[in-house]
Structures are given as structure tokens and as C-alpha cells.
Design a protein around this motif. Structure first.
Motif, PDB file in Angstrom:
ATOM      1  N   GLY A  28      -5.023   5.757 -22.871  1.00  0.00           N
ATOM      2  CA  GLY A  28      -4.256   5.554 -21.648  1.00  0.00           C
ATOM      3  C   GLY A  28      -2.828   6.034 -21.654  1.00  0.00           C
ATOM      4  N   ALA A  29      -2.312   6.489 -22.795  1.00  0.00           N
ATOM      5  CA  ALA A  29      -0.941   7.004 -22.820  1.00  0.00           C
ATOM      6  C   ALA A  29      -0.888   8.347 -22.098  1.00  0.00           C
ATOM      7  N   SER A  30       0.177   8.577 -21.354  1.00  0.00           N
ATOM      8  CA  SER A  30       0.417   9.882 -20.748  1.00  0.00           C
ATOM      9  C   SER A  30       1.092  10.756 -21.800  1.00  0.00           C
ATOM     10  N   VAL A  31       0.420  11.836 -22.226  1.00  0.00           N
ATOM     11  CA  VAL A  31       0.956  12.719 -23.264  1.00  0.00           C
ATOM     12  C   VAL A  31       1.294  14.056 -22.636  1.00  0.00           C
ATOM     13  N   ILE A  32       2.567  14.431 -22.703  1.00  0.00           N
ATOM     14  CA  ILE A  32       3.057  15.668 -22.089  1.00  0.00           C
ATOM     15  C   ILE A  32       3.590  16.581 -23.179  1.00  0.00           C
ATOM     16  N   GLY A  44      -6.644  15.523 -22.560  1.00  0.00           N
ATOM     17  CA  GLY A  44      -5.761  14.493 -22.014  1.00  0.00           C
ATOM     18  C   GLY A  44      -4.289  14.778 -22.204  1.00  0.00           C
ATOM     19  N   VAL A  45      -3.953  15.904 -22.843  1.00  0.00           N
ATOM     20  CA  VAL A  45      -2.559  16.294 -23.051  1.00  0.00           C
ATOM     21  C   VAL A  45      -2.201  17.346 -22.009  1.00  0.00           C
ATOM     22  N   GLU A  46      -1.164  17.088 -21.219  1.00  0.00           N
ATOM     23  CA  GLU A  46      -0.756  17.998 -20.151  1.00  0.00           C
ATOM     24  C   GLU A  46       0.371  18.904 -20.627  1.00  0.00           C
ATOM     25  N   VAL A  47       0.253  20.199 -20.353  1.00  0.00           N
ATOM     26  CA  VAL A  47       1.278  21.174 -20.726  1.00  0.00           C
ATOM     27  C   VAL A  47       2.235  21.386 -19.556  1.00  0.00           C
ATOM     28  N   LYS A  48       3.526  21.257 -19.827  1.00  0.00           N
ATOM     29  CA  LYS A  48       4.556  21.538 -18.832  1.00  0.00           C
ATOM     30  C   LYS A  48       5.666  22.356 -19.487  1.00  0.00           C
ATOM     31  N   LEU A  49       6.212  23.323 -18.771  1.00  0.00           N
ATOM     32  CA  LEU A  49       7.286  24.142 -19.335  1.00  0.00           C
ATOM     33  C   LEU A  49       8.553  23.317 -19.517  1.00  0.00           C
ATOM     34  N   THR A  50       8.851  22.478 -18.550  1.00  0.00           N
ATOM     35  CA  THR A  50       9.922  21.486 -18.619  1.00  0.00           C
ATOM     36  C   THR A  50       9.452  20.283 -17.811  1.00  0.00           C
ATOM     37  N   ASP A  51      10.213  19.216 -17.865  1.00  0.00           N
ATOM     38  CA  ASP A  51       9.856  18.059 -17.051  1.00  0.00           C
ATOM     39  C   ASP A  51      11.118  17.263 -16.749  1.00  0.00           C
ATOM     40  N   ILE A  52      11.045  16.446 -15.717  1.00  0.00           N
ATOM     41  CA  ILE A  52      12.110  15.494 -15.403  1.00  0.00           C
ATOM     42  C   ILE A  52      11.560  14.102 -15.704  1.00  0.00           C
ATOM     43  N   HIS A  53      12.172  13.433 -16.659  1.00  0.00           N
ATOM     44  CA  HIS A  53      11.765  12.077 -17.017  1.00  0.00           C
ATOM     45  C   HIS A  53      12.731  11.087 -16.382  1.00  0.00           C
ATOM     46  N   VAL A  54      12.192  10.101 -15.679  1.00  0.00           N
ATOM     47  CA  VAL A  54      13.003   9.059 -15.050  1.00  0.00           C
ATOM     48  C   VAL A  54      12.885   7.798 -15.899  1.00  0.00           C
ATOM     49  N   THR A  55      14.000   7.315 -16.394  1.00  0.00           N
ATOM     50  CA  THR A  55      14.003   6.146 -17.264  1.00  0.00           C
ATOM     51  C   THR A  55      13.749   4.865 -16.470  1.00  0.00           C
ATOM     52  N   ALA A  56      13.538   3.789 -17.197  1.00  0.00           N
ATOM     53  CA  ALA A  56      13.253   2.501 -16.555  1.00  0.00           C
ATOM     54  C   ALA A  56      14.393   2.051 -15.660  1.00  0.00           C
ATOM     55  N   ASP A  57      15.624   2.472 -15.999  1.00  0.00           N
ATOM     56  CA  ASP A  57      16.770   2.085 -15.172  1.00  0.00           C
ATOM     57  C   ASP A  57      17.159   3.176 -14.170  1.00  0.00           C
ATOM     58  N   GLY A  58      16.257   4.139 -13.934  1.00  0.00           N
ATOM     59  CA  GLY A  58      16.431   5.091 -12.838  1.00  0.00           C
ATOM     60  C   GLY A  58      17.196   6.358 -13.143  1.00  0.00           C
ATOM     61  N   ARG A  59      17.556   6.604 -14.394  1.00  0.00           N
ATOM     62  CA  ARG A  59      18.287   7.834 -14.736  1.00  0.00           C
ATOM     63  C   ARG A  59      17.314   8.998 -14.927  1.00  0.00           C
ATOM     64  N   ARG A  60      17.764  10.184 -14.508  1.00  0.00           N
ATOM     65  CA  ARG A  60      16.953  11.395 -14.603  1.00  0.00           C
ATOM     66  C   ARG A  60      17.359  12.197 -15.844  1.00  0.00           C
ATOM     67  N   PHE A  61      16.349  12.579 -16.644  1.00  0.00           N
ATOM     68  CA  PHE A  61      16.591  13.378 -17.844  1.00  0.00           C
ATOM     69  C   PHE A  61      15.720  14.638 -17.813  1.00  0.00           C
ATOM     70  N   LEU A  62      16.362  15.786 -18.028  1.00  0.00           N
ATOM     71  CA  LEU A  62      15.639  17.038 -18.176  1.00  0.00           C
ATOM     72  C   LEU A  62      15.035  17.082 -19.581  1.00  0.00           C
ATOM     73  N   VAL A  63      13.714  17.295 -19.673  1.00  0.00           N
ATOM     74  CA  VAL A  63      13.036  17.414 -20.963  1.00  0.00           C
ATOM     75  C   VAL A  63      12.707  18.885 -21.179  1.00  0.00           C
TER      76      VAL A  63
END
Length: 279
Positions: free
Chosen positions: A81-85, A105-124
Motif C-alpha cells: 500500500g505504500a506509494s513508491v515514486i 507498483g513503482v511510478e516513474v516521474k521526472l520530477t514531483d511536487i511533494h506537499v508536506t503534512a503542514d502544507g509546504r510544497r517541495f520540489l523533488v
């Protein structure tokens, strides 16, 4: 080898970030990563590039059971059930031809935007695009890769001597990165460039790998997170359930939690035992 899963119960995080494992390289500390994955779980796992080392596999094939174990452990987490990127890097750039595809079950992305639990956006992003050498001079990059292999091999011999004298494992190349002026300048420039890229994406921070230098810091108001590597430092970054980040230095954690009499043996076991293993 004493292992952390024998020493503590599992820790659960909102997100785990791992990069620069270099499976296929003899220097990859796959056993330690398997051990880490046994006792760390998360709702989402980011593989931030250079998980598989295609450059080295092209030169010579090296894929022991421990490298299979890492792959199987990650696939098992995805099945549970883990989302693996997977955000590819320069050493596993062949995966950049498959954005949006799923593999076990592993998704390939060139980059991603991760939103933290407190709402901050991080470029991965892996970060190699902001390494001038990799971007503009691939031949030099390959030579640098060879030189890094040589440094690892020298480091193994050096640590054999330290071990026999009763001293813990110590990384020459990590020390050199911090002491050599040009290396320090490169790391600083890399961090600044990645922070600026995050700002362009309207993000509060960036999470990357590539330079094998784990770090949690801030550049002009932008949070910079580097996950480090699993060749020397064996580090990962975890997002707690409140949105805060934790840098986990696995070999240090393992050694500190062992009974005092076992610490020296564990330190010896966590380093490759011969120059041939790291070359």
C-alpha cells in the motif's frame, strides 16, 4: 552482522526519501539499506535517483543477492500500500524514457511536487541537471565517476588499518568534500541552484540527491534537503507525521544502539572488507 531490526521496533513516517544507492556497483551498501527498510515504513517512499547504477552495469555486471533484496523490499512495500515514486537520476537515466509508467507498483516521474503534512510544497528532483560537469561534459563526468570509485577503494584499505587499530569507520572522500575549497564551493553552488529552481516552481523547498552530501539547511528562505547516499554515509530523510524532516544517519544510529561490546564489531561489518569489493 548485528542488524537494527534486532535492536528496535519499526518506525513509521509519512514519507521516506532515499537516493544514490547505486545498485550494480560493488560499493553499494545494499545490506545496510535492506536492514534500514526492515525497520522503517512510510505511506509514501521517494526514490530520488541513482538507485540503479546503469553506468557501472554497462562496464561490468555486478548484481549480488543483496541488490535483489533491496528491489524486493521496495516492491513489497508498494504491494502493501505504500506509494513508491521513482525520480531517475543520471546513473539510471534510462528510466527517464518512461515518465508516468508503473513498474510493479513503482511510478516513474521526472520530477514531483511533494506537499508536506503542514502544507509546504517541495520540489523533488535528483539534481544532476544543475551539475555543470554532468550537463556540459559527459566525458569528464565519467572520469569523475571512475575517480570516485578509486577513492572508495583507497578508503577501504585505509579503514582496514583503522579497524585493526580499534578506530571506527571513517570516509576519506566525505572528509575531502568538506575540506577541499573547490568541493565546498561546488556544494554551495549546487545547493543555491536547487533552491532557486524550487522558487521557480513556487515551492518552499527542494529535496534532491546526486552529490552524496546529506543536508538539511536553508538558502535565502528556501529549505534545501539532500538525502545523501548509500555508498558511504548511508543516509535517508524522513518526513514525520507533523510535516517536519529528520535526517537519519543509519550507520551511526545502528552503532549507537548496539550494546557497548558489540559496537566495534558492527563498525567493522558496515565497511566493505576488501578493496576489490569497492572497486
Amino acid at each position: 552482522m548485528a542488524t537494527m531490526h534486532q535492536l528496535t521496533t519499526a518506525r513509521h513516517f509519512r514519507t521516506l526519501f532515499i537516493s544514490d544507492v547505486h545498485l550494480g556497483s560493488k560499493a553499494a551498501q545494499a545490506e545496510l539499506l535492506v536492514d534500514f527498510l526492515r525497520v522503517h515504513d512510510a505511506e509514501k517512499i521517494y526514490l530520488v535517483g541513482d538507485i540503479v547504477d546503469g553506468w557501472r552495469l554497462k562496464r561490468s555486471w555486478h548484481w549480488p543477492q543483496a541488490h535483489n533484496d533491496v528491489v524486493q523490499k521496495l516492491l513489497r512495500k508498494a504491494r502493501k500500500g505504500a506509494s513508491v515514486i521513482y525520480v531517475p537520476g543520471n546513473h539510471d537515466e534510462f528510466l527517464r524514457d518512461f515518465p508516468g509508467q508503473h513498474f510493479g507498483g513503482v511510478e516513474v516521474k521526472l520530477t514531483d511536487i511533494h506537499v508536506t503534512a503542514d502544507g509546504r510544497r517541495f520540489l523533488v528532483i535528483h539534481g544532476d541537471a544543475f551539475d555543470v560537469v554532468v550537463r556540459n561534459a559527459r566525458v569528464i563526468a565519467y572520469l569523475g565517476d571512475w575517480a570516485y570509485d578509486a577513492a572508495i577503494a583507497i578508503n577501504v584499505v585505509f579503514n582496514v588499518v583503522r579497524r585493526r587499530l580499534g578506530f571506527p569507520y571513517w570516509s576519506i572522500s566525505s572528509w575531502a568534500k568538506l575540506k577541499v575549497k573547490n568541493a565546498v564551493n561546488f556544494i554551495g553552488a549546487f545547493e543555491t541552484a536547487l533552491a532557486e529552481e524550487a522558487r521557480k516552481h513556487d515551492c518552499e523547498g527542494v529535496i534532491c540527491g546526486h552529490i552524496h552530501h546529506a543536508q538539511l539547511t536553508t538558502h535565502d528562505g528556501i529549505e534545501y534537503v539532500n538525502t545523501g547516499d548509500w555508498v558511504e554515509s548511508c543516509t535517508a530523510v524522513a518526513e514525520r507525521h507533523d510535516g517536519s524532516f529528520e535526517l537519519i544517519r543509519w550507520t551511526e544510529t545502528a552503532r549507537e544502539r548496539l550494546p557497548k561490546g558489540e559496537r566495534e564489531a558492527y563498525a567493522a561489518d558496515t565497511a566493505p572488507s576488501s578493496a576489490a569489493e569497492a572497486a
